[in-house]
Write a protein that holds these residues in place. Structure first.
Motif, mmCIF file in Angstrom:
data_model
loop_
_atom_site.group_PDB
_atom_site.id
_atom_site.type_symbol
_atom_site.label_atom_id
_atom_site.label_comp_id
_atom_site.label_asym_id
_atom_site.label_seq_id
_atom_site.Cartn_x
_atom_site.Cartn_y
_atom_site.Cartn_z
ATOM 1 N N ARG A 34 94.551 37.138 18.271
ATOM 2 C CA ARG A 34 95.322 37.212 17.023
ATOM 3 C C ARG A 34 94.605 36.485 15.901
ATOM 4 N N PHE A 35 93.995 35.354 16.236
ATOM 5 C CA PHE A 35 93.252 34.575 15.252
ATOM 6 C C PHE A 35 92.097 35.390 14.676
ATOM 7 N N ALA A 36 91.286 35.981 15.559
ATOM 8 C CA ALA A 36 90.123 36.754 15.106
ATOM 9 C C ALA A 36 90.554 37.946 14.255
ATOM 10 N N ALA A 37 91.625 38.627 14.660
ATOM 11 C CA ALA A 37 92.112 39.771 13.905
ATOM 12 C C ALA A 37 92.617 39.346 12.529
ATOM 13 N N ALA A 38 93.290 38.204 12.474
ATOM 14 C CA ALA A 38 93.813 37.720 11.198
ATOM 15 C C ALA A 38 92.684 37.319 10.257
ATOM 16 N N VAL A 39 91.658 36.645 10.804
ATOM 17 C CA VAL A 39 90.508 36.276 9.975
ATOM 18 C C VAL A 39 89.835 37.530 9.429
ATOM 19 N N GLU A 40 89.668 38.525 10.280
ATOM 20 C CA GLU A 40 89.025 39.786 9.862
ATOM 21 C C GLU A 40 89.827 40.457 8.749
ATOM 22 N N ALA A 41 91.152 40.347 8.832
ATOM 23 C CA ALA A 41 92.016 40.990 7.849
ATOM 24 C C ALA A 41 92.244 40.127 6.609
ATOM 25 N N GLY A 42 91.706 38.912 6.616
ATOM 26 C CA GLY A 42 91.933 38.004 5.492
ATOM 27 C C GLY A 42 93.334 37.445 5.450
ATOM 28 N N ASP A 43 93.994 37.430 6.590
ATOM 29 C CA ASP A 43 95.367 36.937 6.697
ATOM 30 C C ASP A 43 95.328 35.466 7.079
ATOM 31 N N VAL A 44 95.287 34.589 6.090
ATOM 32 C CA VAL A 44 95.131 33.168 6.364
ATOM 33 C C VAL A 44 96.338 32.600 7.091
ATOM 34 N N ASP A 45 97.534 33.047 6.701
ATOM 35 C CA ASP A 45 98.733 32.523 7.365
ATOM 36 C C ASP A 45 98.745 32.916 8.842
ATOM 37 N N GLY A 46 98.400 34.167 9.116
ATOM 38 C CA GLY A 46 98.340 34.627 10.498
ATOM 39 C C GLY A 46 97.279 33.897 11.291
ATOM 40 N N ALA A 47 96.138 33.621 10.652
ATOM 41 C CA ALA A 47 95.059 32.912 11.328
ATOM 42 C C ALA A 47 95.480 31.491 11.698
ATOM 43 N N LEU A 48 96.124 30.814 10.779
ATOM 44 C CA LEU A 48 96.520 29.430 11.044
ATOM 45 C C LEU A 48 97.650 29.359 12.069
ATOM 46 N N ARG A 49 98.553 30.340 12.034
ATOM 47 C CA ARG A 49 99.603 30.372 13.057
ATOM 48 C C ARG A 49 98.996 30.584 14.445
ATOM 49 N N ALA A 50 98.045 31.506 14.530
ATOM 50 C CA ALA A 50 97.405 31.773 15.824
ATOM 51 C C ALA A 50 96.604 30.562 16.287
ATOM 52 N N ASP A 51 95.960 29.883 15.351
ATOM 53 C CA ASP A 51 95.215 28.676 15.700
ATOM 54 C C ASP A 51 96.153 27.615 16.272
ATOM 55 N N ASP A 52 97.298 27.451 15.631
ATOM 56 C CA ASP A 52 98.304 26.516 16.148
ATOM 57 C C ASP A 52 98.742 26.914 17.553
ATOM 58 N N ASP A 53 98.987 28.210 17.741
ATOM 59 C CA ASP A 53 99.444 28.684 19.046
ATOM 60 C C ASP A 53 98.434 28.361 20.139
ATOM 61 N N LEU A 54 97.152 28.533 19.821
ATOM 62 C CA LEU A 54 96.108 28.278 20.816
ATOM 63 C C LEU A 54 96.071 26.801 21.208
ATOM 64 N N HIS A 55 95.969 25.939 20.220
ATOM 65 C CA HIS A 55 95.841 24.508 20.520
ATOM 66 C C HIS A 55 97.143 23.911 21.055
ATOM 67 N N ASP A 56 98.269 24.512 20.666
ATOM 68 C CA ASP A 56 99.548 24.003 21.144
ATOM 69 C C ASP A 56 99.711 24.183 22.648
ATOM 70 N N VAL A 57 98.993 25.138 23.237
ATOM 71 C CA VAL A 57 99.046 25.287 24.690
ATOM 72 C C VAL A 57 98.594 23.999 25.360
ATOM 73 N N LEU A 58 97.491 23.447 24.881
ATOM 74 C CA LEU A 58 96.956 22.214 25.463
ATOM 75 C C LEU A 58 97.864 21.019 25.186
ATOM 76 N N VAL A 59 98.405 20.966 23.977
ATOM 77 C CA VAL A 59 99.330 19.877 23.651
ATOM 78 C C VAL A 59 100.548 19.934 24.562
ATOM 79 N N ARG A 60 101.095 21.134 24.733
ATOM 80 C CA ARG A 60 102.293 21.288 25.577
ATOM 81 C C ARG A 60 102.009 20.928 27.029
ATOM 82 N N VAL A 61 100.905 21.447 27.561
ATOM 83 C CA VAL A 61 100.598 21.215 28.967
ATOM 84 C C VAL A 61 100.296 19.746 29.231
ATOM 85 N N SER A 62 99.748 19.047 28.262
ATOM 86 C CA SER A 62 99.449 17.624 28.448
ATOM 87 C C SER A 62 100.720 16.810 28.672
#
Length: 213
Positions: free
Chosen positions: A118-146
């Motif tokens: 989702r992050f890569a697709a959003a960056v390609e589309a110039g969708d900054v909000d979508g990119a940052l949301r996807a970035d949060d989703d990715l890193h939040d997996v590690l935060v949650r599991v910790s």
């Protein structure tokens, strides 16, 4: 009708906080803009009390500044503040990555892969909000599991300061975070390579510190 319960005051406060925070990060309320509780309460369909509580929290987090009996306004983008926030958030992401990697299940890895797609697709589309949301989703997996609630709370507190600058840089034609770096992180997590996952995490957040320069 018995199933309908009154909305708790804390939920109204959180609703106001999230709406105002997101508008500041997105640049809809620009740096230096004066904000008034009455105006925002009307726009949000809330009373002034939860908006005032949201203001107090946003002042504490550095997105608003207030002079009693005078004004409340959006703080300017200060590079040193962003660098400091990125250093703290990055260190905590390294911490949670070290703890989380041995605990990850296949479903967690797949969630990270899906977020990066989702992050890569959003960056390609110039969708900054979508990119940052996807970035949060990715890193939040590690935060949650910790399972580190203190780290999660601190990351949530300081990430908006960083996002505000990221969003502006992206809007000015700059690059967002690298999907390739994310992929390296995911592969290290999938392999259970804690040290490599921490190294890549450090590289990701070092880039954000440099963004402030």
């Amino acid at each position: 009708m018995e199933a309908i319960q009154p909305v708790r005051r804390t939920l109204l406060r959180d609703r106001a906080y999230e709406a105002i925070r997101d508008a500041i990060v997105a640049g809809d309320i620009e740096p230096g803009a004066v904000v008034r509780d009455a105006d925002l309460a009307e726009r949000l369909g809330l009373s002034r009390a939860p908006v005032r509580e949201a203001f107090a929290r946003l002042v504490d987090e550095g997105l608003l500044e207030s002079k009693p009996q005078s004004y409340t306004r959006v703080t300017p983008l200060v590079a040193a503040d962003v660098r400091d926030a990125a250093a703290v958030v990055g260190a905590l992401h390294e911490l949670v990555t070290r703890v989380a990697v041995p605990r990850l299940f296949a479903a967690d890895i797949e969630a990270m892969r899906a977020a990066n797609e989702r992050f890569a697709a959003a960056v390609e589309a110039g969708d900054v909000d979508g990119a940052l949301r996807a970035d949060d989703d990715l890193h939040d997996v590690l935060v949650r599991v910790s399972g580190n609630r203190a780290a999660a709370a601190t990351v949530a507190r300081y990430t908006p300061l960083i996002r505000r600058l990221e969003r502006r840089r992206f809007g000015e034609g700059g690059s967002c975070r690298s999907a390739g770096l994310h992929e390296r992180l995911i592969e290290a997590c999938a392999a259970g390579d804690v040290d490599e996952a921490v190294r890549v995490t450090a590289e990701i957040w070092r880039g954000l510190e440099e963004l402030a320069d």
